[in-house]
Write a protein that holds these residues in place. Structure first.
Motif, PDB file in Angstrom:
ATOM      1  N   ILE A  80       9.409   5.963  -2.757  1.00 55.36           N
ATOM      2  CA  ILE A  80       8.664   6.844  -2.212  1.00 55.36           C
ATOM      3  C   ILE A  80       8.581   6.853  -0.880  1.00 55.36           C
ATOM      4  O   ILE A  80       8.687   5.561  -0.321  1.00 55.36           O
ATOM      5  N   GLN A  81       8.973   7.760   0.044  1.00 57.80           N
ATOM      6  CA  GLN A  81       8.812   7.827   1.361  1.00 57.80           C
ATOM      7  C   GLN A  81       8.309   9.032   1.915  1.00 57.80           C
ATOM      8  O   GLN A  81       8.327  10.104   1.289  1.00 57.80           O
ATOM      9  N   ASN A  82       7.387   8.664   2.912  1.00 61.54           N
ATOM     10  CA  ASN A  82       6.653   9.750   3.530  1.00 61.54           C
ATOM     11  C   ASN A  82       5.641  10.638   2.468  1.00 61.54           C
ATOM     12  O   ASN A  82       5.659  11.822   2.718  1.00 61.54           O
ATOM     13  N   SER A  93       0.980  -1.250   0.162  1.00 58.21           N
ATOM     14  CA  SER A  93      -0.034   0.081  -0.169  1.00 58.21           C
ATOM     15  C   SER A  93       0.976   1.149  -0.001  1.00 58.21           C
ATOM     16  O   SER A  93       1.901   1.178   0.699  1.00 58.21           O
ATOM     17  N   MET A  94       0.431   2.348  -0.825  1.00 57.72           N
ATOM     18  CA  MET A  94       1.081   3.638  -0.893  1.00 57.72           C
ATOM     19  C   MET A  94       0.252   4.795  -0.744  1.00 57.72           C
ATOM     20  O   MET A  94      -0.852   4.640  -0.794  1.00 57.72           O
ATOM     21  N   ASP A  95       1.110   5.948  -0.549  1.00 62.81           N
ATOM     22  CA  ASP A  95       0.297   7.117  -0.436  1.00 62.81           C
ATOM     23  C   ASP A  95      -0.333   7.382  -1.737  1.00 62.81           C
ATOM     24  O   ASP A  95       0.154   7.451  -2.480  1.00 62.81           O
ATOM     25  N   SER A  96      -1.615   7.257  -1.644  1.00 58.54           N
ATOM     26  CA  SER A  96      -2.435   7.572  -2.964  1.00 58.54           C
ATOM     27  C   SER A  96      -2.159   8.959  -3.561  1.00 58.54           C
ATOM     28  O   SER A  96      -2.565   9.147  -4.577  1.00 58.54           O
ATOM     29  N   GLY A 130      11.209   2.767   5.574  1.00 61.72           N
ATOM     30  CA  GLY A 130       9.646   2.945   5.497  1.00 61.72           C
ATOM     31  C   GLY A 130       9.390   3.210   4.320  1.00 61.72           C
ATOM     32  O   GLY A 130       8.323   3.266   3.692  1.00 61.72           O
ATOM     33  N   ALA A 131      10.380   3.189   3.221  1.00 60.29           N
ATOM     34  CA  ALA A 131      10.067   3.467   1.907  1.00 60.29           C
ATOM     35  C   ALA A 131       9.539   2.369   1.143  1.00 60.29           C
ATOM     36  O   ALA A 131       9.963   1.243   1.416  1.00 60.29           O
ATOM     37  N   THR A 132       9.015   2.581  -0.262  1.00 56.23           N
ATOM     38  CA  THR A 132       8.818   1.530  -0.949  1.00 56.23           C
ATOM     39  C   THR A 132       8.711   2.149  -2.433  1.00 56.23           C
ATOM     40  O   THR A 132       9.340   3.138  -2.605  1.00 56.23           O
TER      41      THR A 132
END
Length: 444
Positions: free
Chosen positions: A103-105, A28-31, A77-79
């Motif tokens: 992608i991080q934060n 799951s990632m920040d949409s 915590g990145a993906t």
């Protein structure tokens, strides 16, 4: 053999991590994060049917690399973005790289470039602690299949070519690019080079020529065998989720030790973000070398602080000394010698086992030469400065009934400073397809 063990080790890990799923499931990632210019699924699936690397396979290797470089770049915590940008070979228009954004934060903080064409080499080629933000105009052109990202200046630059107009432009600024160069493999260069060109490169005997050609052919065989091994375990790789790949080391029962051996040449590493004059790559490399030498350089024009005007003046002096156009290490060495108390000593090919010990023993950087050409006629050597190196070694314990055995795999990386206008730096994997020659800095 080392690499085959590494691939098999990843297969064992993949099979152990596989649950009941039979598909590749991104985490799951920040949409709100949108990678402008990323390829759509239809294109990526079509490339896989054409025989290119399945982007999901590339993403698996990018994830393992993300895990490896997390301590280096503080990527906890990145993906990765679910879909990559596709970078095409400017010479033949074949897909060359898949670039996955880190992608991080909720922000894109880096990128990992994987091979799209199996003939290009090992799965992962570059790790960048930066992410190029693609302009909206270029992003729309790529989305509507009017333009493609090409490998000119990659990874320092991101260039897009509009195939309706035939023009190339910087993907971030939209500024037109006129000198569209592309890399050519060392074997191709050897097969087409004139005797004068070979002499300029330092290939002065038939024995040297034959040895270098032999290395290229052996490397091509090794790469082909590696991709055969990957294809055998493709189903296991596709069944692994992001969460399973990025699981903490403490929960990987088979990994018994992970060690990283890295070092940086501090006088240059500390100045890696100083003003980068861009421009001619050879003059750029010599300028950066002189900056790192500082007050020890013997150059009366070297600034001792990040003075943009003074750095640009130093660069212009090198341009006036070396002239423009393709140049070999002989001309580079003469130019450095005229401006400083140092010159370049040509190494034997581009060998990790020589380059890294020389850097450690002398504390001096190494100039790396990649083979490239503008259009189809004009040679345009691409020089970079190696200012660090990293080796990641993983020892894995395997078990079957009462039997236990260990395997060890290592991955080597160069830390490069390049002539990208934005002054960024990047990690490039040790390899032989395009890394042609090298030379280290020595005092006169």
């Amino acid at each position: 053999m080392k690499l085959k063990k590494s691939v098999l080790g990843l297969a064992v890990l993949a099979s152990m991590l596989t649950g009941c799923k039979n598909f590749f499931s991104p985490a799951s990632m920040d949409s709100t994060v949108e990678t402008h210019g990323a390829a759509d699924l239809a294109l990526l699936q079509d490339l896989a049917t054409q025989g290119y690397v399945d982007y999901r396979i590339a993403r698996f290797f990018a994830l393992t690399t993300l895990d490896e470089f997390t301590p280096t770049h503080s990527w906890q915590g990145a993906t990765l973005a679910a879909q990559p940008l596709v970078i095409y070979n400017s010479a033949n228009e074949r897909p060359r790289y898949y670039e996955f954004r880190v992608i991080q934060n909720g922000k894109e903080v880096g990128a990992i470039a994987c091979i799209a064409d199996k003939e290009e080499g090992e799965p992962v080629q570059y790790v960048m602690p930066f992410a190029k933000q693609v302009g909206s105009t270029v992003a729309r052109s790529v989305a509507f299949s009017e333009a493609k990202f090409i490998d000119t200046g990659y990874p320092s630059r991101l260039v897009a070519k509009n195939y309706m107009t035939g023009r190339s432009a910087d993907a971030i600024t939209g500024k037109e690019e006129t000198d569209v160069a592309h890399d050519i493999k060392v074997r191709e260069l050897l097969e087409t080079a004139t005797p004068e060109m070979l002499e300029e490169l330092g290939i002065t005997t038939q024995e040297l020529y034959d040895e270098l050609m032999k290395e290229q052919l052996e490397e091509e065989t090794r790469i082909a065998e590696m991709w055969d091994e990957i294809e055998k375990v493709q189903a296991e790789i596709l069944a692994v989720t992001d969460e399973e790949v990025l699981v903490s080391d403490t929960s990987r029962a088979t990994v018994i030790s992970t060690s990283t051996s890295d070092f940086y040449l501090k006088p240059w590493y500390d100045k890696r973000e100083w003003t980068n004059p861009g421009g001619d790559c050879g003059c750029n490399a010599l300028t950066f070398i002189t900056l790192g030498l500082g007050d020890k350089s013997g150059c009366p024009y070297v600034p001792l602080s990040n003075n943009s005007a003074a750095i640009m003046e130093l660069y212009r002096r090198y341009v006036n000394t070396l002239w423009s156009g393709a140049k070999g290490f002989v001309a580079m060495s003469v130019g450095l010698s005229k401006m400083t108390d140092y010159h370049l000593f040509s190494n034997f090919f581009h060998r990790w086992d020589y380059i890294v010990p020389v850097m450690r023993n002398t504390g001096m950087p190494v100039v790396s030469l990649r083979s490239s050409i503008i259009g189809k006629k004009e040679w345009a050597w691409h020089y970079r400065t190696i200012i660090g190196a990293k080796t990641e070694t993983v020892v894995t314990q395997h078990k079957f009934l009462w039997k236990k055995w260990n395997t060890s795999s290592s991955t080597d990386w160069y830390f490069m400073h390049d002539n990208g206008v934005d002054g960024k730096n990047f990690w490039e994997k040790r390899g032989k397809y395009y890394q042609l020659w090298s030379a280290h800095v020595v005092k006169k």
